[in-house]
Design an enzyme around this catalytic site. Sequence first.
Site, PDB file in Angstrom:
ATOM      1  N   GLY A 147      45.118  49.702  39.022  1.00 47.48           N
ATOM      2  CA  GLY A 147      43.800  50.176  38.598  1.00 47.48           C
ATOM      3  C   GLY A 147      43.068  49.195  37.714  1.00 47.48           C
ATOM      4  O   GLY A 147      41.839  49.255  37.608  1.00 47.48           O
ATOM      5  N   GLU A 148      43.779  48.254  37.057  1.00 47.73           N
ATOM      6  CA  GLU A 148      43.121  47.328  36.138  1.00 47.73           C
ATOM      7  C   GLU A 148      42.424  46.227  36.925  1.00 47.73           C
ATOM      8  O   GLU A 148      42.989  45.664  37.874  1.00 47.73           O
ATOM      9  CB  GLU A 148      44.142  46.726  35.185  1.00 47.73           C
ATOM     10  N   ALA A 149      41.192  45.917  36.499  1.00 47.28           N
ATOM     11  CA  ALA A 149      40.401  44.907  37.196  1.00 47.28           C
ATOM     12  C   ALA A 149      41.052  43.532  37.127  1.00 47.28           C
ATOM     13  O   ALA A 149      41.032  42.766  38.096  1.00 47.28           O
ATOM     14  CB  ALA A 149      38.991  44.851  36.592  1.00 47.28           C
ATOM     15  N   LYS A 186      44.248  42.806  36.958  1.00 47.25           N
ATOM     16  CA  LYS A 186      45.376  42.730  37.883  1.00 47.25           C
ATOM     17  C   LYS A 186      44.889  42.584  39.315  1.00 47.25           C
ATOM     18  O   LYS A 186      45.440  41.802  40.099  1.00 47.25           O
ATOM     19  CB  LYS A 186      46.255  43.980  37.743  1.00 47.25           C
ATOM     20  N   ILE A 187      43.828  43.350  39.657  1.00 48.00           N
ATOM     21  CA  ILE A 187      43.273  43.248  41.011  1.00 48.00           C
ATOM     22  C   ILE A 187      42.773  41.826  41.260  1.00 48.00           C
ATOM     23  O   ILE A 187      42.995  41.236  42.325  1.00 48.00           O
ATOM     24  CB  ILE A 187      42.145  44.268  41.209  1.00 48.00           C
TER      25      ILE A 187
END
Length: 916
Positions: free
Chosen positions: A144-146, A148-149
């Site tokens: 969900g973390e930007a 990490k994406i």
Amino acid sequence: VSNRSPAATAKPSLSFEHDDVIDPWTLPNGLNTVGGPRFDALARTKYFKHRLLSAAEHFNRSYKKGLAFMQEIKLLPDPLEPAAVAKFLKLAPGLDKDVVGDYLGEPAAFIISVLDEYTKLFDFRDVTLDRALRSFLSGFKLPGEAQKISRILECFAARYYESNPDSVADADSAYVLSYSIIMLNTDQHNAQVKNKMTLEQFIRNNRGTNGGQDWPAEVLVGIFDSIVTDEIKLDEVSAASLTPSRWADMLRSIAAGEGALPSPPDVVEAALYDGELFGIIWGSTTAAISAVFEHTADDFVLHSSVNGFIALANIAASHGLSDVLDQLMATLCKFANEGLSKDTVSQSGERLRPLVLFGEDIKACAATRTAFGIAHKHGDVLRQGWCNILDTILRMSKIELIPESIVDPGSDESQQRPELQTERVRERAAAKRNQGSSLLRSFSALLTMETREAPLEPPTDVEKKIEDLAIACAHACRVKELFADTKFLELDSLTHLMRALIWAAGDPSLVTATADDEDAALFCLDAMFTVTMRNRDRIRSVLPILVSYLRAVLQASPEPSPVCERVIFYLIHMCVKLIPQKADVADDLLESLRLLFALEPAVADAFFGRISADVDVIIQGGASNITTQQGWDTVCKLLMASARHPDAAAKGFSALSRVMREAAHVNATNVRSCLESAGAFVDSELGGDERSIAALQLLSDANMAMCAWASSASVSDEDKAELIAGAWGDLVRELSRISSEDTRSAVRDDALLTLQRVLLGAETLDASGDLWLTTFDSNLLSMLVELTESVRKMRGRDGGAAENTARIAVSCVSKTFLQYAAKMQGDDKAAFANSLLTVVDALSVLRKHAKTEELVEAVPEAIKNMLLVLCASGCVNREDKLWGQMWGKCGAVDSDLNPEALGLVEPKSPATEASA
């Protein structure tokens, strides 16, 4: 399976344990082979798949623990390598996609390396960006973390650009379009978004993002249509459906040579998979047959059901599937027990005959015969199923379908089976009911509403025939043979049978709670010892299991009971039988006898007479096979304990005499234990002075044996020193203690005479002077001091006996000192002088308290002899300082004890005396 040869159906024994790190992804899958190699490869794949599933469970809970577990089972290297971890994340079954996504998005340098290796496992050549992204995101869920994406998509874009440099301007362009695709996917398939993005908007949003240039229109149109019609399942955990994109991936894999069907197996190879296939279907098959068996009323169908059970058992046994056979046995015993446990009182209150109830139940009889038939035929494969068989046997015994003991009257085991002398629970209850007057019993029964069952009426002819059917069923079960034939069982099945017997015997603390509990425990004890005796060649495997239960029973037996009695004497009788026959297990058997050391006093008092008699029998037949110190220590400690029991002392002493008289079985291994036991009989007043004096003779015989060993040329100096410091020292200390502490004058006197013989006969030991100095300081002088105190306290007749003992002690001490004076003086002159003066002082104190003329005269006479011998032998010279000290102390004892009076120097003339 029936049309295949036994050799073909034999399941190979495979082991995939390994000590080196193995990469499970590079192992051959066997698809390019046939026959046994393919089966081995598939079995290996299955084994590692189970290991990987277990690792995945650990990883899903904590990725750190999961990776550590993989290292522990040698499926990942230590230290970790990014490529190996990446393969695990992509290929291992059972991984949680959320956990994998969170892990890959972590900013740690090692995990970024893992992410890079993870993307390298994908082949994106000639694949559109949206399909590549679908394939990439199929193995995990985007976190969900930007941040990490972003890290994950950057790595993906770099790999895509590397694989398709002509399709995209650069990695950044692939990254931007990948992000745009994910946003489009969310926009099109999120129910909360009302105004969906159009194709024109999607194209407009991606203008100038391909290295500053526009993407080809057909590329964006294709991507848009693909996403609109086929959602990228970002949160899908279950298997994906067959979408157009997945179909395209499958066609691509087939074109690369993947997914080809293997060639069909031949008959030999197919037989290798029988066990695996049977393991899949046996549960439902058993349930189906059980349902038919339970509900059918047709004899033919019932017979067919029984044959079905037998067929299942045969197949399970042929493949060694113990869990299947155990479950099948549980099913059959359930049907059997329903007929064995029916209520024997009808609804009208009429009492029913248990055998009739069982004989009428055709299904119960059929299930019983079938269960025991399988146990006889496939006992090697049974494990937990033995518990079900034993439960059924105990139910059969309870309704008297089989005897209460499975021991045949004429068998070898029957000779070892002890006859019970303790009253059983059932007998005590009957005796209690018969106590008191009939009027009081009737009144008590009225108050307690007690009802006594009236005896059953004799069976009718019809009932007799039905009972005969039940008895015939029990005979067909061959229960006694089941235990007698255990010598043919494999070891694993045998140990499970022993543990099942312990389970069936019940809680050791409750074996006397009810008559039924006691009957079950006694039956199981008979079976345990029958099995043990039948497996005497494997007794080392069986005995520890048996002893664990026997220990629990004895620890839970504060009072004598039939179960406790049978435990004790079964154990001893087993030793009586096996120790003379099997020298290699004598130590193990004797170790089990140490359980008797923990008997409660009431139990020991009740049974120790018989225990001592049996220990005597063990010695008669097996003394030559007892070769270790531990084994003899067990025997001798049991004999020591018998010395305190009135009923056991005579037999115990007889057994000890058999060992020690004329040193018949005394050796360096057991001599210390024998001396300890003989000392216990000397101290015991059971048997009177005569037995105590006879025990002293046994000590004397042991001393003769020790002296003979010490003088043997085969005995090393180290062994001789150990013998003198150990066993011989124990003997001297024990005799010194008895001589000074025993309250019986005859025993004291004989102990002193024995001590004197021991000391004077120890010349062959060739002991050092230091040993003799120690012997005087630690034993003889202490004994003399204690005897002096006894003389001081005693009066009258008792005083005369004490003084007679002291007189013998004076002789013993003085003669021993003279015999070894030269050695003591040669080794340590100062210690010798101190010891001599201490002896004279002790004798002087004794004379002061002497009342009888014999003791008064014995002390100076002993000192006189010591002085004459010491001076004549040169142990004490006139030039020595000791000369003056010695004569000074001796003169204090008696004025006649001086050199002139003893003729050791020239007497002084009158003139010399006047001049002086």
